[in-house]
Every structure is written in C-alpha cells, then in structure tokens.
Design a protein around this motif. Sequence first.
Motif, PDB file in Angstrom:
ATOM      1  N   TRP A 167     -41.290 -61.243  18.477  1.00  0.00           N
ATOM      2  CA  TRP A 167     -41.743 -61.490  19.841  1.00  0.00           C
ATOM      3  C   TRP A 167     -41.949 -62.994  20.012  1.00  0.00           C
ATOM      4  O   TRP A 167     -42.372 -63.675  19.086  1.00  0.00           O
ATOM      5  N   VAL A 168     -41.642 -63.478  21.195  1.00  0.00           N
ATOM      6  CA  VAL A 168     -41.663 -64.922  21.439  1.00  0.00           C
ATOM      7  C   VAL A 168     -42.427 -65.230  22.726  1.00  0.00           C
ATOM      8  O   VAL A 168     -42.160 -64.631  23.770  1.00  0.00           O
ATOM      9  N   LEU A 169     -43.374 -66.149  22.618  1.00  0.00           N
ATOM     10  CA  LEU A 169     -43.999 -66.727  23.807  1.00  0.00           C
ATOM     11  C   LEU A 169     -43.229 -67.998  24.148  1.00  0.00           C
ATOM     12  O   LEU A 169     -43.283 -68.986  23.415  1.00  0.00           O
ATOM     13  N   ASP A 170     -42.498 -67.950  25.236  1.00  0.00           N
ATOM     14  CA  ASP A 170     -41.740 -69.112  25.712  1.00  0.00           C
ATOM     15  C   ASP A 170     -42.548 -69.745  26.840  1.00  0.00           C
ATOM     16  O   ASP A 170     -42.677 -69.166  27.914  1.00  0.00           O
ATOM     17  N   ALA A 171     -43.113 -70.924  26.587  1.00  0.00           N
ATOM     18  CA  ALA A 171     -44.095 -71.500  27.520  1.00  0.00           C
ATOM     19  C   ALA A 171     -43.718 -72.922  27.921  1.00  0.00           C
ATOM     20  O   ALA A 171     -43.032 -73.643  27.192  1.00  0.00           O
ATOM     21  N   ASP A 172     -44.204 -73.297  29.095  1.00  0.00           N
ATOM     22  CA  ASP A 172     -44.012 -74.651  29.613  1.00  0.00           C
ATOM     23  C   ASP A 172     -45.322 -75.083  30.260  1.00  0.00           C
ATOM     24  O   ASP A 172     -45.973 -74.291  30.939  1.00  0.00           O
ATOM     25  N   ILE A 173     -45.697 -76.339  30.046  1.00  0.00           N
ATOM     26  CA  ILE A 173     -46.949 -76.856  30.603  1.00  0.00           C
ATOM     27  C   ILE A 173     -46.693 -77.443  31.984  1.00  0.00           C
ATOM     28  O   ILE A 173     -45.776 -78.248  32.159  1.00  0.00           O
ATOM     29  N   ALA A 174     -47.481 -77.038  32.962  1.00  0.00           N
ATOM     30  CA  ALA A 174     -47.282 -77.480  34.344  1.00  0.00           C
ATOM     31  C   ALA A 174     -47.653 -78.948  34.507  1.00  0.00           C
ATOM     32  O   ALA A 174     -48.785 -79.341  34.230  1.00  0.00           O
ATOM     33  N   LYS A 175     -46.663 -79.774  34.932  1.00  0.00           N
ATOM     34  CA  LYS A 175     -46.870 -81.197  35.226  1.00  0.00           C
ATOM     35  C   LYS A 175     -47.702 -81.881  34.128  1.00  0.00           C
ATOM     36  O   LYS A 175     -48.746 -82.479  34.404  1.00  0.00           O
ATOM     37  N   CYS A 176     -47.206 -81.749  32.912  1.00  0.00           N
ATOM     38  CA  CYS A 176     -47.960 -82.250  31.752  1.00  0.00           C
ATOM     39  C   CYS A 176     -48.288 -83.730  31.882  1.00  0.00           C
ATOM     40  O   CYS A 176     -49.432 -84.142  31.708  1.00  0.00           O
ATOM     41  N   TYR A 177     -47.302 -84.554  32.196  1.00  0.00           N
ATOM     42  CA  TYR A 177     -47.516 -85.997  32.245  1.00  0.00           C
ATOM     43  C   TYR A 177     -48.482 -86.401  33.363  1.00  0.00           C
ATOM     44  O   TYR A 177     -49.155 -87.425  33.263  1.00  0.00           O
TER      45      TYR A 177
END
Length: 555
Positions: A167-177
């Motif tokens: 199982w994989v959590l594929d994640a992205d951080i919102a407006k990281c910079y």
Amino acid sequence: MYEWKDIPWRKIERDVFKLQKRIFQASKSGDVKTVRRLQRLLINSRSAKLLATRRVTQDNRGKKTAGVDGVKEVLPHQRLEMAQRLTLSQKAAPVRRVWIPKPGKDELRPLGIPVMQDRAAQALVKSALEPEWEARFEPNSYGFRPGRSCWDAIGAIYRGICQSSKWVLDADIAKCYDNINHQALLRKLNASPIIQRQVKAWLKAGVLDGNQLFHTEAGTPQGGVISPLLANIALHGMESLIKAKFPENKRKRFWTPLVVRYADDFVIMHEDRQTVEQCQQIISEWLTEMGLELKPSKTCIAHTLEKGEDDAGFNFLGFNIRQYPVGKTKTGKRTNGEPLGFKTHIKPSKEAQKRHQAHMAEVIDRHKDANQYYLIETLNPIIWGWSQYYSTVVSARTFGKMDTMLFQKLRAWAVRRHPNKGEKWAIGKYWRIDDGEGWNFRPKDSPAALYCHARTPIRRHVKIQSERSPYDGDFIYWSIRRGNSPDCNVRIAKLLRKQKGTCWECGLYFKDGDLMEVDHIIPKEHNGKDAYYNWQLLHRHCHDKKTAEDRQWHA
C-alpha cells in the motif's frame, strides 16, 4: 592583486572544498563547535566570496535575470568589486515577482528573483550550510540535493516494492514554498547568530510584484539560491519520525514503512493499509508545526497490485509505478525462492505522455511556415530531453507510440505546405525514403535529422549509495556517476571518460552543479575541425577564459 581573468581558480576551489569537506566530517561526527568555527572561517574567506560571486554572475544559467534593481549583467571588474564588499550585513532587498506557467496546468508558479548582491551572499551562506546538512539529511531524501536525482528516488521506490506488493501513500504538500513557518524553520536551522540573522532578513525581505510591495510572513521565495536548501531543512525529519513511530520487529515480521521524498512530493510504502493510514495522520500533524498541510487533491492511498483493478499503482515524478500479475514462467522470485506472481513495471505516466504530445504538436503548429531545418532544430532538444528522462524505465513501447504520433503530425505539416502536390509527393520531399535512409525526416543535402524517441537506448540507472555525498571527497565515484547519468549526452560522456572526469583547462574534477561545455581546441573560425580529436570538456568559466585567450592570440 588580480584581474578577474587572472584569478587562480584552481587554488581557490581547492581551498574552499577543503573547508567544506572538514565541515561535512565534523557534522557527521556531531562536533557542532567545530562546524560553527569552520563555517565562520568559510564565510569570511576571500576564496569563498570570489567563488560565490563567480557562481551567480558567470556560471549560473539564470545569471541575466534581473532583480528589483534591474541589474542583468555584471562585468569582470564589477565582479571583483562585488566579491570585495560581500559580507553578511543582515540587510536584504525585496525579491522581484515573476510568474511562470506550471507544466500541464493553467495556474502559474510564483518565482522570487533576488538582486545580484543578495544572490552572491546566498551562495556564500549556502556553501557553508550545505556540507553541514548533507551530513545530516536522511538517506531517502533526493530533491534539490547535490549528486541526487529523481532517478535515484525512482530506484529507491523500485527496491522497496520489487519483492512484495504494498500500500502506498502518495502525497503532495500544498504550496510548500509559500507556507513554511519562518520561526519554525529558523529554530530547525539552528545556525550561528550571524547566519540566523541573515537568513531571517532574506525571509522577511518582501516581494515586489509590479509596483506593489508585499510583506512576507511565511514561505521561502522560489528562485533564490538558498531556497531549495531551506525547504529541505524544513522537511527534514520525516523519515526519522516514521522510523521512531514504527520500529522494525523481525520477530513479528513487521518492517518499518519506507519513506521516499523528492522536495515536497513523497510516498510512504508498507504492506499494511492501516499502517499507511496512521502514517498519513502522523505526517499531517508533524507538518502543521511547520505551517504546512497535505494537498487533498494530490494525496491518496493506492495499492501497487490489485488484481482486476484499473486504477492500481500510482504516479510519482511523471512515472507510473505499478505491478502486474503474471504466470509462473514470467515472474521473478523472492529471496527464499518462491515465485512472486507479479512483475513491477515503471513507465511514463499517461499525463506525462499527453503533455509531451501537446508540446510537440504546439511546436509543429507554431512552425507552419518555417523551414524544415528550423523545425528540426526546435523539436530535437524537446524529444531528446523527454526520451532521456524516461530512458531508465520500461519505455520502449511508449517511445514507439510517441514516434507514430509525431509522424502523423509532421505528415499533416508537410501536406499542408503543398496542398496541390499530394501526400506521396510531400512525403518524398521531406523524408529521405528515396535516398535509401528510410523514414528519416531530414532536409536534402543537410546533416540535420529529426531525433526519434525509439533511438534512445533503455539503460537502467544505478541508484546512489545511501550515505554518499559530493563532500566526502571521492571524486572518482562522482565523476563516473556524472558520465553515466541519463541526462548526459553521448559526446559529453565520452569526453568525461577520455579526460577521467577532469577539466583540461584547470585540471579539477567536475563536481555536481558545475556547468560543462564542449570547446574546440583549435577554434572553428581558424579551420578547427568539428571532430572528437578537436574537442575538450571545460568548466563554463574555464571555457570563457580560453575563448578570450584564443581571441587575444589571433588578434
């Protein structure tokens, strides 16, 4: 004492690297006091100031991008003056806002361009901070780090799932910079007081968008020299946190979830879905302390192998990673000899294919009336770059598909140019079929030919060793990796092997981040041949120096 062209760069680079290597070793052993002392020596060093100035005014590809002061170019005598007055004054000018399109999206990405003096100061501070943090960063962090690439991140993922489905959590951080909390970042940075105050000044400098000045209460401006390093520092600790929460237990056959991060994109993999869901909750709470949150539209939990499911697998960095069930004869084996029952395939994602097709079609449409030679010169870098990026995975079928689509577009382009001649005549004019070269899109009596995707060989990328860093001083290891990198073309790879990874002008090894340029030993304007025996690989600044000397010699 010197003019810019007479500065002994070989000695300067060696002096700076010796200090950086000592910082790396002291940080590796946890000797904070020695790290601070060496960093203080480095930022006050004349050699480091000259090197930082050269990097932003001569070596950098974006050296002619102006900040709020409008300065686009710095002449050699001005570079010396800039290096002499380069100090950490704890003052900073606002950055200039530039909006650039995001690939495949309608929204724009904001960049913040500092003035040239601040860029040089940031390069100076980065040269002192980066060796310290390279010794501390986690092994599966790959984005914006020297010597590491997206292919290494994909290699780590493959190693993590090639023996079992997960199982994989594929994640992205919102407006990281844009959202990094300044106070939390400075606490984690924990540098010497002068560096702390200077970094804070850059973070609080503000943004000039048009004629309006905006104060910056959070975030690090994309476009700054030091911004990628600060973002990596802000996200450092994710892998250690998961390891602490889920320690490995071999007796119960429980393995720690694998975390692979590339900048603000990351995946967490484990055989148990509940464990992955707990990891998502833990990471969300941890990011809150840094002022960040996961982006719901780009965060999902998937399985690498779900029989009968069309949406199995996940996308990461433009790659699609998925496992397919196969029979006993085609499957690999586990370490205990049992058949796996599946094959792991990594290939270009459908979204990446659509973007590439749209890009090529847009270029062809824009060159409706252009000469065939100029169309080829425009398309070749696009095709070569995309093919090389995906040349390390299962891409042969995709490359054939791209070439078929490209032929159809070019055939329509040729027929449109000669509506009264017919398709057969148009193909005979622009393809060298009658010359015995097959479907070769090339002007008659010209060596320029269209590069085909299918010509790109598929070569597996060798993942970087986990604890390696360019600051460890093993130049042979790094020069070999540089020549084997997928984005290194054949000519440069051959010259690297011929020159044993060194520049023939200064004799130093090419390091990660150095710009390499091919130079004609005997210039072409003086009847030098365009052949391997007349080529040499130089640093960009060494190339500039050699070109100036050639012109002076033949004047």
